[in-house]
Enzyme design. Structure first.
Site, PDB file in Angstrom:
ATOM      1  N   CYS A  12       0.666  -1.173  -0.220  1.00 20.79           N
ATOM      2  CA  CYS A  12       0.061   0.119  -0.034  1.00 20.79           C
ATOM      3  C   CYS A  12       0.804   1.200   0.017  1.00 20.79           C
ATOM      4  CB  CYS A  12      -0.961   0.119   1.187  1.00 20.79           C
ATOM      5  SG  CYS A  12      -0.200  -0.610   2.948  1.00 20.79           S
ATOM      6  N   HIS A  59      -2.649   6.515   3.547  1.00 19.36           N
ATOM      7  CA  HIS A  59      -1.181   6.876   3.830  1.00 19.36           C
ATOM      8  C   HIS A  59      -0.806   8.276   3.177  1.00 19.36           C
ATOM      9  CE1 HIS A  59      -1.164   2.861   5.349  1.00 19.36           C
ATOM     10  NE2 HIS A  59      -0.639   2.159   4.520  1.00 19.36           N
TER      11      HIS A  59
HETATM   12  P1  NAP Z   1      -6.391  -9.076   8.412  1.00 17.04           P
HETATM   13  O1  NAP Z   1      -7.409  -8.261   8.609  1.00 17.04           O
HETATM   14  O2  NAP Z   1      -5.702  -9.696   9.376  1.00 17.04           O
HETATM   15  O3  NAP Z   1      -7.288 -10.391   7.582  1.00 17.04           O
HETATM   16  C1  NAP Z   1      -6.786 -11.560   7.248  1.00 17.04           C
HETATM   17  C2  NAP Z   1      -7.696 -12.558   6.665  1.00 17.04           C
HETATM   18  O4  NAP Z   1      -7.057 -13.890   6.415  1.00 17.04           O
HETATM   19  C3  NAP Z   1      -8.755 -12.943   7.462  1.00 17.04           C
HETATM   20  O5  NAP Z   1     -10.123 -13.155   6.464  1.00 17.04           O
HETATM   21  C4  NAP Z   1      -8.400 -14.214   8.162  1.00 17.04           C
HETATM   22  O6  NAP Z   1      -9.490 -15.164   8.441  1.00 17.04           O
HETATM   23  C5  NAP Z   1      -7.647 -14.907   7.080  1.00 17.04           C
HETATM   24  N1  NAP Z   1      -6.666 -15.877   7.570  1.00 17.04           N
HETATM   25  C6  NAP Z   1      -5.930 -15.589   8.557  1.00 17.04           C
HETATM   26  N2  NAP Z   1      -5.012 -16.993   8.906  1.00 17.04           N
HETATM   27  C7  NAP Z   1      -5.525 -17.773   7.958  1.00 17.04           C
HETATM   28  C8  NAP Z   1      -5.320 -19.198   7.647  1.00 17.04           C
HETATM   29  N3  NAP Z   1      -4.395 -19.742   8.500  1.00 17.04           N
HETATM   30  N4  NAP Z   1      -5.844 -19.808   6.853  1.00 17.04           N
HETATM   31  C9  NAP Z   1      -6.816 -19.133   6.003  1.00 17.04           C
HETATM   32  N5  NAP Z   1      -7.408 -17.901   6.275  1.00 17.04           N
HETATM   33  C10 NAP Z   1      -6.578 -17.162   7.343  1.00 17.04           C
HETATM   34  O7  NAP Z   1      -5.359  -8.772   7.257  1.00 17.04           O
HETATM   35  P2  NAP Z   1      -5.527  -7.487   6.167  1.00 17.04           P
HETATM   36  O8  NAP Z   1      -5.182  -6.342   6.667  1.00 17.04           O
HETATM   37  O9  NAP Z   1      -6.764  -7.716   5.499  1.00 17.04           O
HETATM   38  O10 NAP Z   1      -4.565  -8.093   5.064  1.00 17.04           O
HETATM   39  C11 NAP Z   1      -4.442  -9.174   4.397  1.00 17.04           C
HETATM   40  C12 NAP Z   1      -3.290  -9.105   3.211  1.00 17.04           C
HETATM   41  O11 NAP Z   1      -3.161  -7.989   2.600  1.00 17.04           O
HETATM   42  C13 NAP Z   1      -1.725  -9.105   4.138  1.00 17.04           C
HETATM   43  O12 NAP Z   1      -0.885 -10.067   3.265  1.00 17.04           O
HETATM   44  C14 NAP Z   1      -1.437  -7.669   3.945  1.00 17.04           C
HETATM   45  O13 NAP Z   1      -0.046  -7.696   4.222  1.00 17.04           O
HETATM   46  C15 NAP Z   1      -2.076  -7.234   2.538  1.00 17.04           C
HETATM   47  N6  NAP Z   1      -2.319  -5.963   2.517  1.00 17.04           N
HETATM   48  C16 NAP Z   1      -2.991  -5.255   3.630  1.00 17.04           C
HETATM   49  C17 NAP Z   1      -3.020  -3.885   3.077  1.00 17.04           C
HETATM   50  C18 NAP Z   1      -3.820  -3.033   4.173  1.00 17.04           C
HETATM   51  O14 NAP Z   1      -3.992  -1.647   3.980  1.00 17.04           O
HETATM   52  N7  NAP Z   1      -4.432  -3.507   5.130  1.00 17.04           N
HETATM   53  C19 NAP Z   1      -2.430  -2.966   2.319  1.00 17.04           C
HETATM   54  C20 NAP Z   1      -1.664  -3.862   1.401  1.00 17.04           C
HETATM   55  C21 NAP Z   1      -1.736  -5.193   1.502  1.00 17.04           C
HETATM   56  P3  NAP Z   1     -10.160 -15.129   9.955  1.00 17.04           P
HETATM   57  O15 NAP Z   1     -11.347 -13.836  10.068  1.00 17.04           O
HETATM   58  O16 NAP Z   1     -11.145 -16.274   9.847  1.00 17.04           O
HETATM   59  O17 NAP Z   1      -9.094 -14.991  11.047  1.00 17.04           O
END
Ligand code: NAP
Length: 347
Positions: free
Chosen positions: A151, A243
């Site tokens: 991001c 950001h």
């Molecule tokens: P998050 O809020 O922690 O959500 C993680 C997701 O993955 C949830 O749906 C969770 O399900 C699932 N999950 C966790 N452990 C798992 C497992 N062992 N098996 C299957 N599913 C699993 O994270 P996020 O912020 O959305 O980020 C997701 C990805 O996008 C990351 O790689 C992050 O680096 C990337 N990213 C994020 C942003 C941002 O601004 N947030 C920007 C760019 C990229 P449950 O609800 O069941 O735990």
């Protein structure tokens, strides 16, 4: 044309943005949502702590959350998967989908710098998508994996692409990043309220390497990294979304502030359903206090980049830029890559 899509990691911060952006999408129909084993088997409404600013679409609220595996989504008959899994999970799980022939547009940081994985922003380097042919040859799978950048990288790179015509030589950037970038369980309130944290694990390296790949040249076989030096310093601050970044750039040429502003404003967007009409909005000298996260993160429904404070310095120029980190910086970026995959015939 209708394309059936699924979301891996649909209950998280980025997954919820996917659901919001896919609601009423002209081409994509959401047919599968997956999450961790704790969520699988529940309805989406039960599994997700919904936190975005529009209600859960009724049809999605009642969908059953599937386990995150090819078997989990087999019955949904999807053509395209969006992935917003933690990178440690994605690095284990995404290959299983690719081996089964799925096309995956992923946010997760694993494999972004792999030689045979396209890292694309459709307005910047759509030609890199054809790295998929190299990927299929090397890995022997029928599926395809495309990544969008981090991001903080995607906030800055469109502005750099716009001013690269002046001979970009070096970039120093300092970021002020919102808490949603760390995911829902990323930063506790006790850590971040009344505070700023001058380190985000791995973020600086991502900005330094991913920028050069995105701005690099694809010769049909490999991407050659842009040769600009990029140095980043990343800070977490207590904003929710958006950001803000302070960029200092040096060039081989000597552009004026008006040249740089003009190049950013004129930079062409893409002709995809979710791309903004004008990719980069630039505030002039009369509004030096913009862009700001609260006021500007929803520019172009969160899909645009906003810049301002463009000034020349003894060595080059400095300016500020901003983007919505979970829309343009994550789910929206991946959605656009999905639209590009469809347009280029990979789906
Ligand atoms: P998050 O809020 O922690 O959500 C993680 C997701 O993955 C949830 O749906 C969770 O399900 C699932 N999950 C966790 N452990 C798992 C497992 N062992 N098996 C299957 N599913 C699993 O994270 P996020 O912020 O959305 O980020 C997701 C990805 O996008 C990351 O790689 C992050 O680096 C990337 N990213 C994020 C942003 C941002 O601004 N947030 C920007 C760019 C990229 P449950 O609800 O069941 O735990």
């Amino acid at each position: 044309m209708s394309v059936r899509v699924g979301i891996l990691g649909a209950t998280g911060a980025v997954g919820q943005r996917f659901i919001q952006l896919l609601d009423d999408h002209p081409t994509f129909d959401l047919a599968a949502v997956t999450a961790s084993a704790e969520s699988a088997g529940k309805t989406y409404r039960e599994a997700a702590k919904w936190r975005v600013n529009t209600p859960i679409p009724d049809d999605v609220a009642e969908m059953e959350v599937a386990e995150t595996s090819p078997a989990g989504v087999a019955d949904a008959d999807v053509d395209l998967l969006f992935s917003s899994l933690p990178s440690g999970v994605a690095s284990e799980v995404e290959p299983a989908f690719l081996e089964e022939g799925y096309v995956v547009s992923s946010n997760s940081s694993n494999d972004r710098m792999a030689d045979d994985v396209p890292l694309t922003i459709p307005e910047i380097n759509p030609d890199h998508l054809d790295l998929i042919e190299v990927q299929r040859d090397e890995r022997g799978w029928d599926g395809a994996l495309v990544k969008n950048p981090n991001c903080s990288t995607i906030t800055m790179v469109p502005t750099l692409a716009a001013i690269d015509e002046f001979g970009l030589e070096s970039v120093h950037v300092s970021t002020l990043q919102a808490v949603s970038g760390a995911g829902y369980s990323g930063v506790t309130s006790m850590e971040i309220i009344d505070n700023a944290i001058p380190h985000i694990g791995g973020e600086e390296e991502k900005m330094e390497t991913e920028s050069r790949k995105l701005l690099g040249e694809f010769d049909g076989a490999a991407v050659h990294l842009h040769d600009a030096d990029v140095a980043a310093s990343c800070n977490r601050i207590p904003t929710l979304d958006g950001h803000l970044e302070n960029v200092f750039a040096e060039f081989t040429e000597d552009p004026s502030a008006a040249d740089l502003r003009g190049a950013m404003e004129a930079f062409e967007s893409a002709d995809l359903p979710s791309s903004p009409d004008q990719l980069i909005k630039v505030f002039g000298d009369d509004e030096p206090e913009r862009p700001q996260p609260r006021l500007d993160r929803t520019y172009a429904d969160g899909m645009g980049i906003v810049a301002g404070g463009v000034q020349t310095t003894d060595d080059g120029a400095k300016y500020n830029c901003l983007a919505h980190n979970t829309i343009r910086g994550a789910a929206g970026a991946s959605l656009l890559n999905g639209e590009l995959l469809v347009e280029e015939g990979y789906v």
